[in-house]
Design a protein around this motif. Structure first.
Motif, PDB file in Angstrom:
ATOM      1  N   SER A 107       0.833  -1.187   0.106  1.00  0.00           N
ATOM      2  CA  SER A 107      -0.002   0.039  -0.124  1.00  0.00           C
ATOM      3  C   SER A 107       0.832   1.281   0.021  1.00  0.00           C
ATOM      4  O   SER A 107       0.518   2.434  -0.767  1.00  0.00           O
ATOM      5  CB  SER A 107      -1.011   0.087   1.197  1.00  0.00           C
ATOM      6  OG  SER A 107      -1.808  -0.840   1.216  1.00  0.00           O
ATOM      7  N   LEU A 108       1.783   1.189   0.744  1.00  0.00           N
ATOM      8  CA  LEU A 108       2.706   2.358   0.887  1.00  0.00           C
ATOM      9  C   LEU A 108       3.729   2.560  -0.419  1.00  0.00           C
ATOM     10  O   LEU A 108       4.252   3.746  -0.540  1.00  0.00           O
ATOM     11  CB  LEU A 108       3.501   2.207   2.241  1.00  0.00           C
ATOM     12  CG  LEU A 108       2.936   2.476   3.584  1.00  0.00           C
ATOM     13  CD1 LEU A 108       3.827   1.893   4.766  1.00  0.00           C
ATOM     14  CD2 LEU A 108       2.216   3.646   3.738  1.00  0.00           C
ATOM     15  N   THR A 109       4.129   1.608  -1.142  1.00  0.00           N
ATOM     16  CA  THR A 109       4.875   1.601  -2.216  1.00  0.00           C
ATOM     17  C   THR A 109       4.162   1.497  -3.618  1.00  0.00           C
ATOM     18  O   THR A 109       3.728   2.331  -4.243  1.00  0.00           O
ATOM     19  CB  THR A 109       5.717   0.822  -2.125  1.00  0.00           C
ATOM     20  OG1 THR A 109       5.343  -1.059  -2.005  1.00  0.00           O
ATOM     21  CG2 THR A 109       6.729   0.785  -0.885  1.00  0.00           C
ATOM     22  N   SER A 111       1.027   0.409  -4.508  1.00  0.00           N
ATOM     23  CA  SER A 111      -0.417   0.979  -4.610  1.00  0.00           C
ATOM     24  C   SER A 111      -0.172   2.574  -4.665  1.00  0.00           C
ATOM     25  O   SER A 111      -0.900   3.052  -5.601  1.00  0.00           O
ATOM     26  CB  SER A 111      -1.356   0.414  -3.415  1.00  0.00           C
ATOM     27  OG  SER A 111      -1.248  -0.713  -3.450  1.00  0.00           O
ATOM     28  N   LYS A 112       0.569   3.152  -3.890  1.00  0.00           N
ATOM     29  CA  LYS A 112       0.596   4.564  -3.872  1.00  0.00           C
ATOM     30  C   LYS A 112       1.349   4.997  -5.086  1.00  0.00           C
ATOM     31  O   LYS A 112       0.648   5.910  -5.790  1.00  0.00           O
ATOM     32  CB  LYS A 112       1.350   4.944  -2.689  1.00  0.00           C
ATOM     33  CG  LYS A 112       1.440   6.640  -2.738  1.00  0.00           C
ATOM     34  CD  LYS A 112       2.335   6.812  -1.408  1.00  0.00           C
ATOM     35  CE  LYS A 112       2.508   8.469  -1.181  1.00  0.00           C
ATOM     36  NZ  LYS A 112       1.858   9.428  -2.102  1.00  0.00           N
ATOM     37  N   THR A 115      -1.744   4.435  -8.013  1.00  0.00           N
ATOM     38  CA  THR A 115      -2.937   5.529  -7.739  1.00  0.00           C
ATOM     39  C   THR A 115      -2.305   6.940  -8.039  1.00  0.00           C
ATOM     40  O   THR A 115      -2.793   7.449  -8.977  1.00  0.00           O
ATOM     41  CB  THR A 115      -3.130   5.293  -6.273  1.00  0.00           C
ATOM     42  OG1 THR A 115      -3.476   4.215  -5.951  1.00  0.00           O
ATOM     43  CG2 THR A 115      -4.446   6.528  -5.911  1.00  0.00           C
ATOM     44  N   ASP A 116      -1.025   7.271  -7.806  1.00  0.00           N
ATOM     45  CA  ASP A 116      -0.472   8.328  -8.131  1.00  0.00           C
ATOM     46  C   ASP A 116      -0.408   8.673  -9.725  1.00  0.00           C
ATOM     47  O   ASP A 116      -0.262   9.778 -10.288  1.00  0.00           O
ATOM     48  CB  ASP A 116       0.723   8.683  -7.257  1.00  0.00           C
ATOM     49  CG  ASP A 116       0.640   8.938  -5.929  1.00  0.00           C
ATOM     50  OD1 ASP A 116      -0.551   9.097  -5.509  1.00  0.00           O
ATOM     51  OD2 ASP A 116       1.845   9.090  -5.112  1.00  0.00           O
ATOM     52  N   THR A 188       4.891   9.486   7.349  1.00  0.00           N
ATOM     53  CA  THR A 188       4.636  10.059   5.984  1.00  0.00           C
ATOM     54  C   THR A 188       3.234  10.869   5.851  1.00  0.00           C
ATOM     55  O   THR A 188       2.885  11.415   4.703  1.00  0.00           O
ATOM     56  CB  THR A 188       4.440   8.554   5.294  1.00  0.00           C
ATOM     57  OG1 THR A 188       3.344   7.795   5.741  1.00  0.00           O
ATOM     58  CG2 THR A 188       5.708   7.819   4.883  1.00  0.00           C
TER      59      THR A 188
END
Length: 190
Positions: A107-109, A111-112, A115-116, A188
């Motif tokens: 999620s922190l890498t 997926s982010k 999404t970005d 973060t």
């Protein structure tokens, strides 16, 4: 693929053939313990029923499904048969132990980043699930099984001390994961 049962109770279900070409009926029996399953497989009642049905049955096979996660918990052979899996509650604890950090890291890498990058959310979740399952299956679950073998492997002496030590270690790992990802989220935060 098996459809809806035509008859069922709490302990068994009867499924009809799925197509005109398929003549196979499927019967699913449920047992509370492996011992109860073995007792049924070796019982005179079962033998009698098989003998009575020989004129009506062209063949059958028996498949045992140990648990929802049994594919992730294999500990070799015991007496020529696959060893029993750990109890479901231990399996669930191990899956959570490996799954939570996997989902958080992805999620922190990945997926982010996706999404970005404008990738639709439904695809981000799909990619995340593919990566989670692959990571668990080929890396983390074998690692967790090795580290916690003292607590998971069936047949190892089951002392209260060993049971408590295994559960305490898992809970400590949960706490560590929560601390690490709690701090990561705090660091973060925008």
């Amino acid at each position: 693929m098996v459809g809806s049962p035509v008859s069922s109770t709490r302990f068994w279900e009867l499924y009809p053939p799925t197509s005109a070409d398929d003549r196979a009926w499927v019967v699913v029996f449920r047992f509370g313990t492996v011992g109860q399953l073995r007792a049924w497989l070796d019982s005179p009642d079962r033998r009698r029923l098989l003998d009575e049905g020989r004129d009506h049955v062209t063949g059958f096979d028996v498949r045992k499904v140990g648990s929802a996660f049994s594919g992730w918990f294999r500990f070799g052979e015991a007496g020529g048969r696959e060893a029993q899996a750990p109890p479901n509650w231990k399996q669930a604890m191990m899956v959570l132990l490996a799954l939570y950090p996997t989902v958080m890291v992805l999620s922190l890498t990945v997926s982010k980043a996706l999404t970005d990058g404008g990738v639709p959310e439904f695809l981000v979740f799909f990619v995340g699930n593919i990566l989670s399952v692959a990571t668990l299956t080929w890396f983390l679950m074998p690692l967790v099984n090795r580290v916690f073998a003292f607590w998971l492997v069936p047949g190892v002496a089951r002392t209260r001390r060993r049971q408590a030590a295994g559960a305490a270690l898992v809970i400590a790992c949960y706490a560590f994961s929560l601390l690490v990802f709690g701090l990561t989220g705090w660091l973060t935060a925008d």
